[in-house]
Scaffold this motif. Structure first.
Motif, mmCIF file in Angstrom:
data_model
loop_
_atom_site.group_PDB
_atom_site.id
_atom_site.type_symbol
_atom_site.label_atom_id
_atom_site.label_comp_id
_atom_site.label_asym_id
_atom_site.label_seq_id
_atom_site.Cartn_x
_atom_site.Cartn_y
_atom_site.Cartn_z
ATOM 1 N N ASP A 1 -29.897 16.708 1.858
ATOM 2 C CA ASP A 1 -29.698 17.828 2.776
ATOM 3 C C ASP A 1 -29.008 18.978 2.048
ATOM 4 O O ASP A 1 -27.917 18.801 1.502
ATOM 5 N N ALA A 2 -29.638 20.148 2.040
ATOM 6 C CA ALA A 2 -29.115 21.300 1.291
ATOM 7 C C ALA A 2 -27.754 21.752 1.819
ATOM 8 O O ALA A 2 -26.868 22.126 1.048
ATOM 9 N N GLN A 3 -27.591 21.712 3.129
ATOM 10 C CA GLN A 3 -26.312 22.127 3.721
ATOM 11 C C GLN A 3 -25.190 21.173 3.339
ATOM 12 O O GLN A 3 -24.075 21.580 3.011
ATOM 13 N N VAL B 1 -32.336 29.774 2.504
ATOM 14 C CA VAL B 1 -32.811 28.479 2.015
ATOM 15 C C VAL B 1 -33.876 27.993 2.990
ATOM 16 O O VAL B 1 -33.625 27.903 4.198
ATOM 17 N N ASN B 2 -35.073 27.712 2.470
ATOM 18 C CA ASN B 2 -36.186 27.241 3.296
ATOM 19 C C ASN B 2 -36.447 25.759 3.060
ATOM 20 O O ASN B 2 -36.271 25.259 1.954
ATOM 21 N N HIS B 3 -36.885 25.083 4.111
ATOM 22 C CA HIS B 3 -37.277 23.679 3.990
ATOM 23 C C HIS B 3 -38.654 23.486 4.601
ATOM 24 O O HIS B 3 -38.883 23.846 5.755
ATOM 25 N N THR B 4 -39.564 22.927 3.821
ATOM 26 C CA THR B 4 -40.870 22.545 4.343
ATOM 27 C C THR B 4 -40.972 21.018 4.295
ATOM 28 O O THR B 4 -40.342 20.376 3.454
ATOM 29 N N GLY B 5 -41.759 20.446 5.187
ATOM 30 C CA GLY B 5 -41.887 18.990 5.221
ATOM 31 C C GLY B 5 -41.240 18.412 6.456
ATOM 32 O O GLY B 5 -41.059 19.084 7.476
ATOM 33 N N ASN B 6 -40.844 17.144 6.361
ATOM 34 C CA ASN B 6 -40.251 16.471 7.516
ATOM 35 C C ASN B 6 -38.942 15.794 7.131
ATOM 36 O O ASN B 6 -38.346 16.112 6.103
ATOM 37 N N LEU B 7 -38.521 14.826 7.950
ATOM 38 C CA LEU B 7 -37.224 14.170 7.722
ATOM 39 C C LEU B 7 -37.185 13.363 6.427
ATOM 40 O O LEU B 7 -36.136 13.247 5.796
ATOM 41 N N ASN B 8 -38.307 12.799 6.034
ATOM 42 C CA ASN B 8 -38.318 11.889 4.888
ATOM 43 C C ASN B 8 -38.776 12.539 3.591
ATOM 44 O O ASN B 8 -38.260 12.225 2.520
ATOM 45 N N VAL B 9 -39.749 13.424 3.682
ATOM 46 C CA VAL B 9 -40.295 14.063 2.482
ATOM 47 C C VAL B 9 -40.395 15.562 2.725
ATOM 48 O O VAL B 9 -40.872 15.999 3.768
ATOM 49 N N GLY B 10 -39.905 16.343 1.762
ATOM 50 C CA GLY B 10 -39.975 17.789 1.941
ATOM 51 C C GLY B 10 -39.679 18.523 0.651
ATOM 52 O O GLY B 10 -39.546 17.921 -0.418
#
Length: 276
Positions: free
Chosen positions: A32-34, A214-223
């Motif tokens: 998690d980036a945060q 900060v951007n996040h693509t994907g889901n809970l497990n893979v992104g």
């Protein structure tokens, strides 16, 4: 980099050092980036405090007077830049007794309105700061009544930080399942928090300019994470995607994948710290 002695830092070198002190990030699982940013800022803050304490002991050994001991050992460039303060006013619905307390924060984690596909960052802020009523099992003990009562809680911004980090709470629950909220949160280059300030700091500067996303693509497990960052000297935005770094137009900074927004206060006050 802050002092201008180095223009860049190799990410692999930074990651190696980071993993040596935070082994939970020494793998290739999605993190998690945060959470990483909070750990990093806390580690920097603690290391700066150790240096300041050594400097203070050295000064005392050389016969110089000890001044502002608490300020010198507890405040660092990290706290000066990133720390803000929230105030909470609780009101007993039975006797109208008020209680006041504050809480320091580094990141504001904002809820996203439910069951909509698009909202604004102002909607998320309004939801965070909205007045709430604690009932049932959440009732607070009133010091005046001596009993648990329904309580109204008013949250305000008591001290705006120089750098405001907003974290969108995209990972939540839908029924019994954990899901990623894909709501498109619209944000602007300029942000004003005046409506959320407490009455005691109404005249404080609360205007901010966006400088990173900060951007996040994907889901809970893979992104996959990417970042868009503003370069003040060149007045240009760049997209950072692993080893690929390219200049982008500011209109392309807006993204439905935004996960964290970083704003700097205007006018920005460079911390006045001895040695910097």
């Amino acid at each position: 980099m802050w002092l201008g002695r180095s223009s860049s830092c190799a990410p692999l070198e930074a990651r190696s050092i980071l993993c040596s002190i935070l082994p939970q990030f020494n793998n290739y699982s999605q993190q998690d980036a945060q959470e990483l940013l909070l750990f990093l800022l806390n580690a920097l803050h603690d290391d700066f405090k150790k240096v300041l304490k050594r400097q203070m002991r050295s000064s005392m050994q050389h016969g110089r007077q000890e001044q502002n001991r608490n300020f010198a050992t507890e405040s660092t460039i990290v706290s000066h830049l990133f720390e803000g303060q929230l105030s909470y006013v609780t009101l007993c619905m039975q006797c109208d007794h008020q209680a006041y307390n504050t809480q320091t924060f580094t990141v504001l984690s904002l809820p996203i309105p439910k069951d909509i596909t698009k909202c604004s960052i102002q909607d998320c802020l309004s939801l965070f700061f909205e007045q709430t009523v604690l009932t049932g099992g959440d009732q607070l003990l009133c010091s005046e009544c001596g009993l648990r009562r329904e309580t109204t809680v008013l949250t305000c911004l008591e001290k705006p930080p120089e750098i405001l980090i907003l974290h969108l709470k995209r990972f939540g629950c839908k029924g019994k399942n954990q899901v990623k909220l894909r709501t498109n949160v619209l944000f602007s280059m300029k942000l004003d928090l005046a409506q959320f300030l407490s009455s005691s700091v109404q005249n404080t500067s609360s205007s901010y300019h966006l400088y990173a996303v900060v951007n996040h693509t994907g889901n809970l497990n893979v992104g996959h994470y990417t970042a868009a960052c503003y370069s003040a000297p060149g007045r240009t935005w760049h997209c950072f995607d692993d080893a690929d770094v390219r200049e982008v137009q500011d209109i392309l900074v807006q993204s439905p994948n935004a996960y964290m927004l970083l704003y700097s206060r205007k006018p920005f006050q460079k911390p006045k710290i001895h040695g910097l």
